[in-house]
Design a protein around this motif. Structure first.
Motif, PDB file in Angstrom:
ATOM      1  N   GLY A 336       0.799  -1.284  -0.002  1.00  0.00           N
ATOM      2  CA  GLY A 336      -0.066   0.142  -0.011  1.00  0.00           C
ATOM      3  C   GLY A 336       0.953   1.144  -0.031  1.00  0.00           C
ATOM      4  O   GLY A 336       0.442   2.293   0.598  1.00  0.00           O
ATOM      5  N   GLY A 337       2.074   1.157  -0.731  1.00  0.00           N
ATOM      6  CA  GLY A 337       2.800   2.358  -0.675  1.00  0.00           C
ATOM      7  C   GLY A 337       2.668   3.390  -1.876  1.00  0.00           C
ATOM      8  O   GLY A 337       1.530   3.319  -2.504  1.00  0.00           O
ATOM      9  N   ALA A 358       0.284   7.231  -1.220  1.00  0.00           N
ATOM     10  CA  ALA A 358      -0.465   6.075  -0.962  1.00  0.00           C
ATOM     11  C   ALA A 358      -1.845   6.459  -0.962  1.00  0.00           C
ATOM     12  O   ALA A 358      -2.649   7.303  -0.219  1.00  0.00           O
ATOM     13  CB  ALA A 358       0.030   5.205   0.146  1.00  0.00           C
ATOM     14  N   GLY A 359      -2.381   5.586  -1.787  1.00  0.00           N
ATOM     15  CA  GLY A 359      -4.204   5.695  -1.770  1.00  0.00           C
ATOM     16  C   GLY A 359      -4.515   6.776  -2.609  1.00  0.00           C
ATOM     17  O   GLY A 359      -5.774   7.192  -2.798  1.00  0.00           O
ATOM     18  N   LEU A 412       1.630  -2.612 -11.469  1.00  0.00           N
ATOM     19  CA  LEU A 412       1.150  -2.996 -12.744  1.00  0.00           C
ATOM     20  C   LEU A 412       1.257  -1.647 -13.278  1.00  0.00           C
ATOM     21  O   LEU A 412       0.532  -0.771 -13.200  1.00  0.00           O
ATOM     22  CB  LEU A 412       0.025  -3.481 -12.574  1.00  0.00           C
ATOM     23  N   VAL A 413       1.978  -1.976 -14.588  1.00  0.00           N
ATOM     24  CA  VAL A 413       2.000  -0.483 -15.622  1.00  0.00           C
ATOM     25  C   VAL A 413       1.397  -1.423 -16.860  1.00  0.00           C
ATOM     26  O   VAL A 413       1.840  -2.273 -17.558  1.00  0.00           O
ATOM     27  CB  VAL A 413       3.494  -0.330 -15.927  1.00  0.00           C
ATOM     28  N   ASN A 414       0.089  -0.852 -17.271  1.00  0.00           N
ATOM     29  CA  ASN A 414      -0.705  -1.110 -18.166  1.00  0.00           C
ATOM     30  C   ASN A 414      -0.556  -0.441 -19.525  1.00  0.00           C
ATOM     31  O   ASN A 414      -1.060   0.878 -19.397  1.00  0.00           O
ATOM     32  CB  ASN A 414      -2.178  -1.451 -17.878  1.00  0.00           C
ATOM     33  N   SER A 487      -3.613  -4.485  -8.052  1.00  0.00           N
ATOM     34  CA  SER A 487      -2.311  -4.079  -7.688  1.00  0.00           C
ATOM     35  C   SER A 487      -2.377  -3.093  -6.517  1.00  0.00           C
ATOM     36  O   SER A 487      -3.093  -1.954  -6.808  1.00  0.00           O
ATOM     37  CB  SER A 487      -1.285  -3.953  -8.816  1.00  0.00           C
ATOM     38  N   ASP A 488      -1.063  -3.065  -5.863  1.00  0.00           N
ATOM     39  CA  ASP A 488      -1.119  -1.717  -4.782  1.00  0.00           C
ATOM     40  C   ASP A 488      -0.973  -0.341  -5.510  1.00  0.00           C
ATOM     41  O   ASP A 488      -1.426   0.436  -5.293  1.00  0.00           O
ATOM     42  CB  ASP A 488       0.048  -2.119  -3.947  1.00  0.00           C
TER      43      ASP A 488
END
Length: 566
Positions: A336-337, A358-359, A412-414, A487-488
């Motif tokens: 969660g960073g 984060a968030g 994750l890089v989409n 993913s975070d």
């Protein structure tokens, strides 16, 4: 410490040696069984000659019955040894091919620096056809040895009848193999070139299909078709060359084997006429001359298959021996960073610095598309860390300190052009079959209309590269896969360029809602996504030129308004 199975294999010959070493037990058993098969096949004409010899001399029913029993034993041995020998070898071959396919696929998934120009279509060919042909070496060696056993047994049997017959087989076999080994080198080089050209043609047509709509848009389709025609024609000419060489090889091998068989038969006939061998020995010699053509044919074909396996192994080495893009670390980021870009200089990026807490849901509005592509390449670890300045941190840890597996689990890089695979909607959204977010991801990406359109629902079949889906459907399917990964840290690059404005507005709201509390970065010029973000970073001239909400930027920044308003 690396083990023999985990370290990158050596080129060509090293890969073949590794395959044989790993299957040493299967190769040994296969060689014994196939050698027993060839020995039994060779024993059959020898037994017939002995039967004729003893029948003419003894003329008893007991001898005839014993002879029939001996033939039955030989036939049973031949049948069982062939059945179990081929079962052992084909199982080992199939298993070995699977191992190499997995290795090539794993290497293709890892960030590697490739000095050779290999496209995705070529890597696919290497992972399928070349892996299969390389694994054939597991069968080739036992068959080669067993064929040699047959030739040796035939030579010894004929030599016992008359030394000249045995020498004729030995000298003829050596001459045939010498001629064919020279020809097999040409087959190996021609086959390697053909494989490369066919793979490039496949990659070219795949790229052409993917970019057909944009090509039509600016009138570049004709030039693209001409480019493919040129590559395809080169592949066709090379395939014809390989077929011609293979045809010459097969014809030469058949002719030489036939000449040797005829020579043995005529020599045996002459010796029998001179009274130097018996009628039984003549029957044996004629039978062996006919039989020996099969192991000789197999024996003479083996150099060709060895060279083909070597050519495929060399192509696999292009992928497997490619150096890694970077040496990965061993650390894992905290859950969660945040995501931090600190002073990155690469391509069109100049001292780029920003942080996504984060968030937080942050959007980047790039004024230059090149800058967006460069940023995605850096975040996706498609660029070696030494190729750019600055640091990328995830949860406070530099990505160079993280293992690839940990980094991918956390971030994750989409890309905008995410691949769609043959299978079903479900397997494209959740390839591992472990996601619990599939229904939410389908709803958030508005893929529900595609699912409800087909009776199979999520099990509806998808063709390779999503050929049976529209551009917007493919893009939403790719987005659903990214969201289902949960993913975070999620980075999306232009996830809605192929959908209409109304759909885009709904997707933007859904993504913001689904990703609430998770770190999300969207690189886009879509007003809907920019409006849904907590804040917008304006990327202009390779640096962050503004940082504010979408609506405040629209009201206060005329350049921003011109760049994103539709």
């Amino acid at each position: 410490m690396t083990t023999p199975d985990t370290k990158r294999p050596r080129p060509g010959a090293g890969i073949l040696k590794a395959a044989l070493r790993r299957n040493a037990g299967a190769v040994a058993w296969g060689t014994v069984l196939m050698g027993l098969y060839q020995a039994g096949e060779t024993a059959f004409p020898i037994a017939l000659g002995l039967i004729v010899e003893h029948t003419l001399r003894d003329r008893s029913l007991g001898s005839l019955g014993l002879s029939v029993a001996a033939l039955a034993v030989i036939i049973t041995t031949v049948s069982l040894s062939w059945r179990f020998g081929m079962r052992v070898l084909q199982k080992a071959n199939t298993t070995e091919a699977h191992r190499w396919r997995v290795r090539v696929a794993a290497c293709g998934l890892q960030p590697v620096a490739r000095d050779v120009d290999l496209k995705s279509g070529e890597v696919l060919t290497i992972a399928t056809e070349d892996a299969d042909q390389t694994a054939d070496i597991v069968e080739v060696v036992p068959l080669l040895v067993s064929s040699l056993v047959a030739v040796v047994v035939a030579s010894v049997a004929l030599g016992l009848a008359d030394v000249r017959l045995g020498l004729l087989v030995i000298v003829g076999t050596v001459a045939i193999l010498t001629i064919l080994s020279v020809m097999s080198r040409r087959i190996g080089s021609s086959t390697q070139e053909q494989q490369a050209r066919v793979a490039r043609a496949g990659a070219k047509v795949a790229d052409l299909i993917t970019g057909l709509r944009p090509l039509h848009g600016f009138g570049g389709n004709h030039a693209a078709f001409l480019s493919y025609r040129k590559v395809s024609t080169e592949a066709k000419h090379q395939a014809i060359t390989v077929a011609r060489v293979n045809g010459v090889y097969a014809g030469t091998a058949l002719a030489l084997n036939a000449v040797l068989a005829a020579s043995v038969t005529l020599t045996a006939g002459w010796l029998a006429y001179e009274g130097r061998i018996t009628i039984g020995e003549l029957v044996m010699a004629v039978g062996l001359a006919q039989f020996i053509m099969e192991p000789l044919k197999l024996f003479s074909e083996m150099p060709k298959y060895v060279m083909m396996a070597r050519a495929s192994a060399e192509r696999m080495a292009l992928v497997l021996s490619a150096p890694p893009l970077t040496v990965p670390g061993q650390d894992r980021p905290a859950t969660g960073g945040d995501l931090e870009i600190d002073g990155v200089r690469y391509g069109s990026l100049h001292e780029l610095t920003f942080r996504v807490r984060a968030g937080e849901f942050v959007a980047i509005a790039p004024y230059q598309p090149r800058a967006a592509a460069d940023l995605v390449s850096v975040l996706g670890v498609n660029v070696a860390p030494e190729a750019y300045e600055g640091v990328v941190r995830v949860s406070g840890r530099a990505i160079t300190d993280l293992s690839f597996e940990a980094l991918r689990e956390h971030m994750l890089v989409n890309p905008y052009d995410g691949e769609i695979f043959a299978g079903s909607l479900r397997t494209n959204i959740d390839p591992s079959g472990t996601s619990r977010m599939v229904p939410e991801a389908v709803e958030a990406s508005l893929l529900t209309d595609v699912v409800s359109l087909h009776p199979e629902g999520l099990d509806h079949g998808v063709r390779d590269r999503g050929a049976n889906l529209s551009g917007g459907q493919r893009q939403r399917l790719s987005l659903a896969r990214a969201l289902a990964a949960d993913s975070d840290v999620l980075v999306l690059h232009d996830p809605t360029t192929a959908v209409d404005a109304v759909t885009e507005q709904l997707i933007a709201r859904n993504v913001a809602k689904l990703r609430a509390g998770r770190t999300t970065l969207v690189i886009t010029s879509s007003p809907a996504l920019l409006d849904a973000a907590d804040r917008v970073l304006v990327l202009d001239g390779g640096v962050i030129a503004a940082d504010d909400t979408h609506r405040h930027l629209l009201a206060s920044d005329e350049g921003y308004c011109r760049a994103v308003a539709r």
